[in-house]
Write an enzyme that holds these catalytic residues in place. Structure first.
Site, PDB file in Angstrom:
ATOM      1  N   VAL A  12       1.563   1.904  14.543  1.00 14.07           N
ATOM      2  CA  VAL A  12       0.597   0.861  14.898  1.00 14.07           C
ATOM      3  C   VAL A  12       1.002   0.186  16.214  1.00 14.07           C
ATOM      4  O   VAL A  12       0.201   0.072  17.146  1.00 14.07           O
ATOM      5  CB  VAL A  12       0.476  -0.189  13.767  1.00 14.07           C
ATOM      6  N   THR A 122      -0.510  -5.025   8.545  1.00 15.27           N
ATOM      7  CA  THR A 122      -1.296  -5.398   7.359  1.00 15.27           C
ATOM      8  C   THR A 122      -0.484  -6.405   6.564  1.00 15.27           C
ATOM      9  O   THR A 122       0.565  -6.066   6.017  1.00 15.27           O
ATOM     10  CB  THR A 122      -1.601  -4.158   6.516  1.00 15.27           C
ATOM     11  N   GLU A 147      -5.448  -3.996  12.069  1.00 12.39           N
ATOM     12  CA  GLU A 147      -5.678  -2.648  12.632  1.00 12.39           C
ATOM     13  C   GLU A 147      -6.425  -1.787  11.613  1.00 12.39           C
ATOM     14  O   GLU A 147      -6.259  -1.948  10.410  1.00 12.39           O
ATOM     15  CB  GLU A 147      -4.346  -2.016  13.038  1.00 12.39           C
ATOM     16  N   ASN A 204      -9.399  -0.976   3.086  1.00 13.40           N
ATOM     17  CA  ASN A 204      -8.540   0.104   2.579  1.00 13.40           C
ATOM     18  C   ASN A 204      -8.764   0.348   1.092  1.00 13.40           C
ATOM     19  O   ASN A 204      -8.847   1.487   0.639  1.00 13.40           O
ATOM     20  CB  ASN A 204      -7.065  -0.211   2.843  1.00 13.40           C
ATOM     21  N   CYS A 256      -0.368   3.616   3.583  1.00 18.83           N
ATOM     22  CA  CYS A 256      -1.226   2.414   3.525  1.00 18.83           C
ATOM     23  C   CYS A 256      -2.019   2.262   2.224  1.00 18.83           C
ATOM     24  O   CYS A 256      -1.938   1.226   1.570  1.00 18.83           O
ATOM     25  CB  CYS A 256      -2.205   2.438   4.701  1.00 18.83           C
TER      26      CYS A 256
HETATM   27  C1  UGA Z   1      -5.752   4.404   6.400  1.00 21.26           C
HETATM   28  C2  UGA Z   1      -7.144   3.901   6.819  1.00 21.26           C
HETATM   29  O1  UGA Z   1      -8.065   4.995   6.858  1.00 21.26           O
HETATM   30  C3  UGA Z   1      -7.091   3.220   8.187  1.00 21.26           C
HETATM   31  O2  UGA Z   1      -8.367   2.693   8.512  1.00 21.26           O
HETATM   32  C4  UGA Z   1      -6.067   2.082   8.120  1.00 21.26           C
HETATM   33  O3  UGA Z   1      -5.952   1.407   9.353  1.00 21.26           O
HETATM   34  C5  UGA Z   1      -4.714   2.660   7.738  1.00 21.26           C
HETATM   35  O4  UGA Z   1      -4.824   3.315   6.453  1.00 21.26           O
HETATM   36  C6  UGA Z   1      -3.733   1.522   7.671  1.00 21.26           C
HETATM   37  O5  UGA Z   1      -3.908   0.643   6.825  1.00 21.26           O
HETATM   38  O6  UGA Z   1      -2.849   1.422   8.533  1.00 21.26           O
HETATM   39  P1  UGA Z   1      -4.251   6.554   6.929  1.00 21.26           P
HETATM   40  O7  UGA Z   1      -3.308   6.029   5.895  1.00 21.26           O
HETATM   41  O8  UGA Z   1      -3.707   7.018   8.221  1.00 21.26           O
HETATM   42  O9  UGA Z   1      -5.362   5.434   7.304  1.00 21.26           O
HETATM   43  O10 UGA Z   1      -4.981   7.788   6.270  1.00 21.26           O
HETATM   44  P2  UGA Z   1      -6.473   8.212   5.872  1.00 21.26           P
HETATM   45  O11 UGA Z   1      -7.004   9.140   6.881  1.00 21.26           O
HETATM   46  O12 UGA Z   1      -7.277   7.051   5.540  1.00 21.26           O
HETATM   47  O13 UGA Z   1      -6.166   9.068   4.544  1.00 21.26           O
HETATM   48  C7  UGA Z   1      -5.566   8.456   3.392  1.00 21.26           C
HETATM   49  C8  UGA Z   1      -5.489   9.450   2.266  1.00 21.26           C
HETATM   50  O14 UGA Z   1      -6.791   9.780   1.800  1.00 21.26           O
HETATM   51  C9  UGA Z   1      -4.829  10.780   2.636  1.00 21.26           C
HETATM   52  O15 UGA Z   1      -3.996  11.213   1.598  1.00 21.26           O
HETATM   53  C10 UGA Z   1      -6.016  11.713   2.833  1.00 21.26           C
HETATM   54  O16 UGA Z   1      -5.704  13.062   2.638  1.00 21.26           O
HETATM   55  C11 UGA Z   1      -6.964  11.202   1.764  1.00 21.26           C
HETATM   56  N1  UGA Z   1      -8.378  11.544   2.011  1.00 21.26           N
HETATM   57  C12 UGA Z   1      -9.038  11.008   3.077  1.00 21.26           C
HETATM   58  C13 UGA Z   1      -9.024  12.385   1.133  1.00 21.26           C
HETATM   59  O17 UGA Z   1      -8.421  12.868   0.133  1.00 21.26           O
HETATM   60  N2  UGA Z   1     -10.337  12.686   1.342  1.00 21.26           N
HETATM   61  C14 UGA Z   1     -11.027  12.169   2.388  1.00 21.26           C
HETATM   62  O18 UGA Z   1     -12.251  12.466   2.512  1.00 21.26           O
HETATM   63  C15 UGA Z   1     -10.370  11.316   3.286  1.00 21.26           C
END
Ligand code: UGA
Length: 431
Positions: A12, A122, A147, A204, A256
């Site tokens: 971040v 956060t 963020e 989130n 997160c």
């Molecule tokens: C998440 C949020 O999406 C961000 O907006 C936020 O800023 C961030 O946390 C944070 O709080 O710092 P991130 O943890 O990088 O981002 O990951 P995501 O892309 O959101 O994915 C999270 C989980 O959900 C992963 O395990 C991913 O594989 C899963 N996922 C995501 C699915 O299983 N299916 C989907 O359609 C999307």
């Protein structure tokens, strides 16, 4: 253009610093880790984050991005001070604010008059007040600017955000923070700090809930014989639902969602509200890990149980090297716990990389250097992270080197007809 100090160079802080310098601001990023600062000064970005190394290089060359050891040296001449330190989960589920408080107390006596301290990490609802109290500076405004950066696409998320949220009781400070984003085309919303902090957690937790719902629908699809890919496609056309975050998987994870969903439940509990819905969201996710692990265990034909399982993917999603709270690891822990051996490959986890041992010391698996080394002699193959390169696997070769012929695709990454044509039994999620 403004002068900005960034305290903490995790994904971040580093992304925020590099992107602000890209927007033309003068940025100094501080960290307590001397070795990390030395690497960053040399333009060596220690994390996998698309486009970040290019922005760091650009910032260093233009003289707009600097790295120093210690928060005080960064803060003494800056107008804005972004706190981007970790807020890990404490034993009771609440976020641990000690890094934030330490950073605030370190900079309190060097902050120039009339500067603005910004919470980017956060932080629990009410933390803006905590930081203001620790600072003890009536001339310094404390603002929340949460963020919404996804790992792997953090640079794009910063430069093309859906929105910028600013929480401040001081209108002038809010306008000054908003001006930092003047070259970004996005709605900027100003609210009070507690609402800004709640927006972050609610976002989130809502996305995590959406994923638990989709994974539950996938389970239902398996029971009734529907295809979840078509079901979510049909749902996603409805603009009230939206197409994003509808991909079923082995369960959701990362640094997160699990932490923030638990923290929001705890925040609610402390405020006197039993947010049972969130407990159920977390439980459905744990069930999804169990269900995926059981599918893998069931994919080993009797008689082949002495042979290992080939696991493709270890990171919590594709496009990152982050192993924290990875669903792949959660599932493999259960598989290993059931007495199975695992050889795993992940393009972002090197064989001599000891991060896996650090992040998950109890996970007893062998990490190998390519997917075929994992598959050689395997009883079954499982895809746990949606790395694009797994769609290009040579299934003829896999059929020759594997002992079993079952594939579990926990990310619905493959076109099932491809492995099936090569003689594999294919099982995805919800189809
Ligand atoms: C998440 C949020 O999406 C961000 O907006 C936020 O800023 C961030 O946390 C944070 O709080 O710092 P991130 O943890 O990088 O981002 O990951 P995501 O892309 O959101 O994915 C999270 C989980 O959900 C992963 O395990 C991913 O594989 C899963 N996922 C995501 C699915 O299983 N299916 C989907 O359609 C999307």
């Amino acid at each position: 253009m403004a002068s900005i100090a960034i305290i903490g160079t995790g994904y971040v802080g580093l992304t925020t610093g590099a992107c602000f310098s890209h927007l033309g601001h003068d940025v100094i990023c501080a960290d307590i880790d001397e070795a990390k600062v030395a690497r960053l000064q040399a333009g060596d970005v220690p994390i996998v984050e698309k486009g970040l190394d290019r922005l760091v290089d650009e910032g260093i060359r233009s003289g707009k991005l600097h790295f120093v050891v210690g928060a005080e040296s960064a803060s003494k001449e800056a107008e804005f001070h972004y706190l981007c330190v970790p807020t890990p989960q404490g034993d009771d589920g609440a976020a641990d604010l000690s890094y934030l408080e330490t950073a605030a107390s370190q900079i309190s006596h060097v902050l120039p008059n009339n500067s603005v301290v910004v919470n980017k990490s956060t932080v629990p609802v009410g933390s803006t007040r905590v930081v203001a109290r620790v600072l003890g500076r009536s001339d310094v405004a404390v603002v929340s600017n949460p963020e919404f950066l996804r790992e792997g696409t953090a640079v794009a998320d910063f430069l093309q955000p859906d929105r910028v949220v600013i929480g401040s009781r001081d209108q002038e400070a809010a306008i000054r923070v908003a001006a930092l984003y003047s070259r970004i085309a996005a709605p900027i919303m100003v609210t009070d700090p507690v609402s800004a902090e709640t927006i972050k957690y609610a976002s989130n937790a809502f996305l995590a809930s959406k994923l638990s719902f989709v994974n539950a629908i996938a389970t239902l699809c398996e029971a009734v014989g529907a295809d979840v890919n078509d079901v979510v496609l049909g749902m996603g056309y409805d603009s009230r639902i939206g197409r994003e975050f509808l991909r079923p998987g082995p369960g959701w994870g990362g640094s997160c969602f699990p932490k923030d969903t638990r923290a929001l439940a705890k925040i609610a509990q402390d405020a006197g509200y039993d947010f049972r819905f969130l407990n159920e969201v977390l439980q459905v996710n744990a069930d999804q890990f169990d269900r995926t692990a059981q599918k893998i265990i069931d994919s080993v034909d009797p008689g082949l149980a002495d042979n290992h399982i080939a696991a493709l993917g270890l990171t919590f999603k594709a496009g990152t090297d982050d192993l924290r709270d990875s669903p792949a690891v959660e599932v493999l822990e259960r598989v290993v716990g059931a007495g199975m051996q695992v050889k795993a490959y992940d393009p972002a986890v090197l064989v001599d990389d000891n991060r896996l041992a650090i992040v998950h010391p109890d996970l007893d698996i062998e990490v190998v250097s390519d997917p075929y080394a994992a598959a050689e002699g395997a009883a079954s193959l499982v895809i746990l992270t949606e790395w694009d390169e797994f769609t290009w696997l040579d299934f003829d070769k896999l059929r020759e080197i594997m002992i079993g012929k079952n594939i579990v695709d926990a990310r619905n990454l493959l076109d099932p007809s491809i492995p099936r044509r090569r003689g594999f039994n294919y099982r995805g999620v919800g189809r």
